[in-house]
Write an enzyme that holds these catalytic residues in place. Structure first.
Site, PDB file in Angstrom:
ATOM      1  N   LYS A  52     -47.611 -29.734   6.876  1.00  0.00           N
ATOM      2  CA  LYS A  52     -47.020 -31.072   6.991  1.00  0.00           C
ATOM      3  C   LYS A  52     -48.049 -32.058   7.559  1.00  0.00           C
ATOM      4  CE  LYS A  52     -42.356 -29.226   7.754  1.00  0.00           C
ATOM      5  NZ  LYS A  52     -41.317 -28.842   8.727  1.00  0.00           N
ATOM      6  N   GLN A  96     -39.295 -28.902  14.777  1.00  0.00           N
ATOM      7  CA  GLN A  96     -39.423 -27.735  13.897  1.00  0.00           C
ATOM      8  C   GLN A  96     -38.489 -26.623  14.358  1.00  0.00           C
ATOM      9  OE1 GLN A  96     -41.195 -27.664  11.082  1.00  0.00           O
ATOM     10  NE2 GLN A  96     -40.713 -25.545  10.608  1.00  0.00           N
ATOM     11  N   ASP A 119     -35.369 -35.141   8.926  1.00  0.00           N
ATOM     12  CA  ASP A 119     -34.797 -33.897   8.391  1.00  0.00           C
ATOM     13  C   ASP A 119     -33.370 -34.089   7.882  1.00  0.00           C
ATOM     14  OD1 ASP A 119     -36.434 -31.590   8.372  1.00  0.00           O
ATOM     15  OD2 ASP A 119     -36.383 -31.479  10.566  1.00  0.00           O
TER      16      ASP A 119
HETATM   17  N1  GUN Z   1     -37.687 -24.815   9.537  1.00  0.00           N
HETATM   18  C1  GUN Z   1     -37.631 -24.389   8.250  1.00  0.00           C
HETATM   19  N2  GUN Z   1     -37.418 -25.425   7.418  1.00  0.00           N
HETATM   20  C2  GUN Z   1     -37.341 -26.527   8.188  1.00  0.00           C
HETATM   21  C3  GUN Z   1     -37.149 -27.911   7.897  1.00  0.00           C
HETATM   22  O1  GUN Z   1     -36.985 -28.338   6.744  1.00  0.00           O
HETATM   23  N3  GUN Z   1     -37.159 -28.730   8.969  1.00  0.00           N
HETATM   24  C4  GUN Z   1     -37.316 -28.276  10.240  1.00  0.00           C
HETATM   25  N4  GUN Z   1     -37.280 -29.157  11.221  1.00  0.00           N
HETATM   26  N5  GUN Z   1     -37.495 -27.021  10.549  1.00  0.00           N
HETATM   27  C5  GUN Z   1     -37.510 -26.143   9.520  1.00  0.00           C
END
Ligand code: GUN
Length: 269
Positions: A52, A96, A119
């Site tokens: 990311k 996350q 998200d």
């Molecule tokens: N962990 C796995 N996928 C995601 C996601 O799309 N967002 C976040 N914040 N954590 C994750």
């Protein structure tokens, strides 16, 4: 079998985004800002966050990752979220998941300003999504919708079976497919006779986390297979579908890696 190449579409979307960012940066006087809070040392999370971070930088987004110890207190994380809510140079905040044990995920996600919740996990945003007035949807299911649209996959009236009922993938995926007029079933670990259910599915979205779990011989001829699984085995990464024999039955499928994963990141940005 058509390969639904998420990597290619993600690159295309990220290039378009970089142009948009460059065009708007001067007007706004700054680049868009995204801050990721990564607590603990889950290796998969570390990998995703690094991806990311790199993708944000390439798109011209002002990305920041706060790498925090696994034993960080809830209060300390809350204080960081509140500081980011108040910071006018931060447009997006991402915590996350999974969080280290002992931290209250709901409490922390609820603390994020819904307008900065990239998200779409805040109850304001997930509730709005289910009432068809969402401003933001979780990145993985939204990325899958972009990929289906890019390949002109018909959804209206189709039976979509989603295997997995998480807040991150399964549940929001159901709503997004419903909005495109699919008939949606959510299957999960307690579903009886999954093979029969999948035998009637035009579209199968698997988010199970078990390598090769979905067998090609369970599927209907012409099924579209969307593989959200990212499972690390000795030979590398594999998805939730058994790839062997899939091309004999499926009309289209997303590869792992190079399918849903890159779309998640591009959609986040
Ligand atoms: N962990 C796995 N996928 C995601 C996601 O799309 N967002 C976040 N914040 N954590 C994750």
């Amino acid at each position: 079998m058509e390969i639904l190449d998420g990597k290619a579409l993600a690159l295309k979307r990220r290039a378009a985004l970089a142009e948009w960012v460059a065009a708007h940066r001067d007007k706004a006087g700054r680049a868009p800002g995204l801050t990721v809070l990564l607590a603990g040392d889950d290796p998969a999370s570390a990998t995703y966050v690094r991806s990311k971070e790199k993708a944000a930088a390439k798109a011209g987004i002002q990305g920041e990752v706060q790498r925090l110890p696994a034993d960080i207190s809830e209060n300390e994380l809350l204080a960081r979220i509140e500081a980011l809510n108040a910071d006018e140079t931060v447009d997006g905040i991402l915590v996350q998941l999974p969080l280290p044990q002992g931290l209250d995920e709901d409490l922390l996600l609820d603390a994020i300003d819904p307008s900065k919740d990239v998200d779409g996990f805040h109850p304001i945003n997930s509730g709005a999504l289910w009432q068809q007035r969402g401003q933001v949807a979780p990145c993985t299911p939204q990325g899958i919708m972009h990929l289906l649209a890019e390949h002109s996959i018909e959804l209206s009236g189709q039976h979509a079976v989603i295997v997995g009922r998480s807040n991150i993938v399964g549940r929001p995926m159901a709503e997004l497919l419903l909005q495109q007029h699919a008939t949606v079933t959510i299957a999960h670990s307690r579903t009886r006779d999954l093979p029969s259910l999948l035998g009637g599915a035009d579209i199968v979205v698997a988010a199970v986390g078990r390598p090769g779990f979905i067998q090609a011989n369970w599927l209907k001829e012409g099924a579209v297979c969307i593989d959200v699984g990212i499972n690390r085995i000795e030979d590398g990464l594999v998805g939730d579908f058994e790839w062997q024999g899939l091309d004999q039955v499926a009309r289209a499928a997303t590869p792992v890696p190079g399918g849903v994963g890159p779309m998640t990141i591009a959609t986040l940005l």
